[in-house]
Design a protein around this motif. Structure first.
Motif, mmCIF file in Angstrom:
data_model
loop_
_atom_site.group_PDB
_atom_site.id
_atom_site.type_symbol
_atom_site.label_atom_id
_atom_site.label_comp_id
_atom_site.label_asym_id
_atom_site.label_seq_id
_atom_site.Cartn_x
_atom_site.Cartn_y
_atom_site.Cartn_z
ATOM 1 N N ALA A 60 0.859 -1.184 0.000
ATOM 2 C CA ALA A 60 0.000 0.000 0.000
ATOM 3 C C ALA A 60 0.895 1.234 0.000
ATOM 4 O O ALA A 60 1.871 1.287 0.757
ATOM 5 N N CYS A 61 0.602 2.204 -0.849
ATOM 6 C CA CYS A 61 1.350 3.466 -0.863
ATOM 7 C C CYS A 61 1.216 4.111 0.513
ATOM 8 O O CYS A 61 0.102 4.214 1.041
ATOM 9 N N SER A 62 2.329 4.548 1.098
ATOM 10 C CA SER A 62 2.282 5.095 2.462
ATOM 11 C C SER A 62 1.542 6.437 2.501
ATOM 12 O O SER A 62 1.173 6.904 3.568
ATOM 13 N N GLN A 63 1.328 7.051 1.323
ATOM 14 C CA GLN A 63 0.624 8.333 1.319
ATOM 15 C C GLN A 63 -0.866 8.186 1.015
ATOM 16 O O GLN A 63 -1.705 8.683 1.740
ATOM 17 N N CYS A 64 -1.185 7.475 -0.090
ATOM 18 C CA CYS A 64 -2.598 7.437 -0.513
ATOM 19 C C CYS A 64 -3.272 6.088 -0.253
ATOM 20 O O CYS A 64 -4.484 5.984 -0.349
ATOM 21 N N GLY A 65 -2.484 5.042 0.038
ATOM 22 C CA GLY A 65 -3.074 3.732 0.301
ATOM 23 C C GLY A 65 -3.338 2.925 -0.955
ATOM 24 O O GLY A 65 -3.811 1.795 -0.880
ATOM 25 N N PRO A 72 6.590 6.273 -2.531
ATOM 26 C CA PRO A 72 5.200 6.538 -2.890
ATOM 27 C C PRO A 72 4.861 6.051 -4.297
ATOM 28 O O PRO A 72 5.753 5.860 -5.111
ATOM 29 N N CYS A 73 3.549 5.879 -4.537
ATOM 30 C CA CYS A 73 3.104 5.366 -5.823
ATOM 31 C C CYS A 73 3.345 6.419 -6.915
ATOM 32 O O CYS A 73 3.562 7.587 -6.619
ATOM 33 N N PRO A 74 3.339 6.009 -8.187
ATOM 34 C CA PRO A 74 3.621 6.952 -9.279
ATOM 35 C C PRO A 74 2.691 8.168 -9.275
ATOM 36 O O PRO A 74 3.101 9.256 -9.678
ATOM 37 N N LEU A 75 1.454 8.027 -8.809
ATOM 38 C CA LEU A 75 0.522 9.168 -8.788
ATOM 39 C C LEU A 75 0.964 10.194 -7.742
ATOM 40 O O LEU A 75 1.047 11.391 -8.008
ATOM 41 N N CYS A 76 1.239 9.722 -6.509
ATOM 42 C CA CYS A 76 1.663 10.633 -5.441
ATOM 43 C C CYS A 76 3.013 11.271 -5.766
ATOM 44 O O CYS A 76 3.320 12.371 -5.309
ATOM 45 N N ASP A 77 3.810 10.553 -6.571
ATOM 46 C CA ASP A 77 5.175 10.981 -6.851
ATOM 47 C C ASP A 77 5.251 11.896 -8.068
ATOM 48 O O ASP A 77 6.334 12.356 -8.420
#
Ligand code: ZN
Length: 203
Positions: A60-65, A72-77
């Motif tokens: 799970a991405c530590s920011q958005c889940g 972090p996942c490519p979206l958060c990054d």
């Protein structure tokens, strides 16, 4: 009551494991086991390896889940996305559906479910604390509630509005062009795009 642990055969053990998966009862588990027994041994090896690789590589991405291979996942990054807007969804599949519309450039937050008192799912079972912590960091200006237009999705949205009041961020809800009872992953791209554009203030 202490019972000495039963010694299970390899077959019983596999059936027992499969039964723990959602939607798989004992009968289905036995059918899978018999299928694996009759098929090439390689099939069982590949299934085991696919499960192992999935669990080791995805997290799970530590920011958005969201489910991701990198954290972090490519979206958060992605610095090109609008980091001041958060769209809250029930499950990772909703992100996939919303991304196909091309109408949203902000970030997401995945609750990993919805409030469901009848099924015993309460606020503590969802990824809500992390949402509030993200907002407390001060960068978020708008939170769009994208829970499904079902009674449980609406109940979850109302709960979140109450929780978000103290934060001072703008809270909106995806427009009600969405058919009641629908889940985001099955409505058409056009309807979903309109729902994003026509979102309405919740407070
Ligand atoms: Zn993320």
């Amino acid at each position: 009551m202490s019972e000495s642990p039963r010694r299970l055969s390899a077959m019983d053990r596999l059936v027992e494991r499969l039964c723990r998966l959602p939607g798989i009862g004992r009968r289905s588990a036995q059918r899978i086991v018999y299928h694996l027994l009759q098929s090439d041994p390689q099939e069982a090896t590949e299934l085991a390896e696919a499960i192992r690789a999935f669990r080791v590589n995805l997290r799970a991405c530590s920011q958005c889940g969201n489910v991701t291979e990198s954290d972090p996942c490519p979206l958060c990054d992605d610095p090109r996305r609008d980091h001041a807007t958060l769209l809250v969804v029930e499950q990772p599949g909703d992100i996939t559906a919303l991304e196909t519309t091309g109408q949203y450039r902000g970030l997401y937050h995945v609750l990993m479910g919805r409030l469901s008192p009848l099924d015993g799912v309460g606020p503590g079972d969802l990824n809500i604390d992390a949402l509030l912590q993200r907002i407390d960091q001060g960068r978020i200006k708008e939170v769009i509630l994208g829970t499904h237009p079902t009674s449980e999705g609406d109940g979850t949205a109302l709960y979140l509005v109450q929780q978000l009041t103290r934060t001072g961020v703008k809270v909106t809800r995806l427009a009600r062009g969405l058919p009641t009872g629908a889940t985001l992953d099955i409505v058409s791209k056009a309807v979903l795009g309109d729902a994003i554009q026509g979102r309405q203030a919740m407070r």
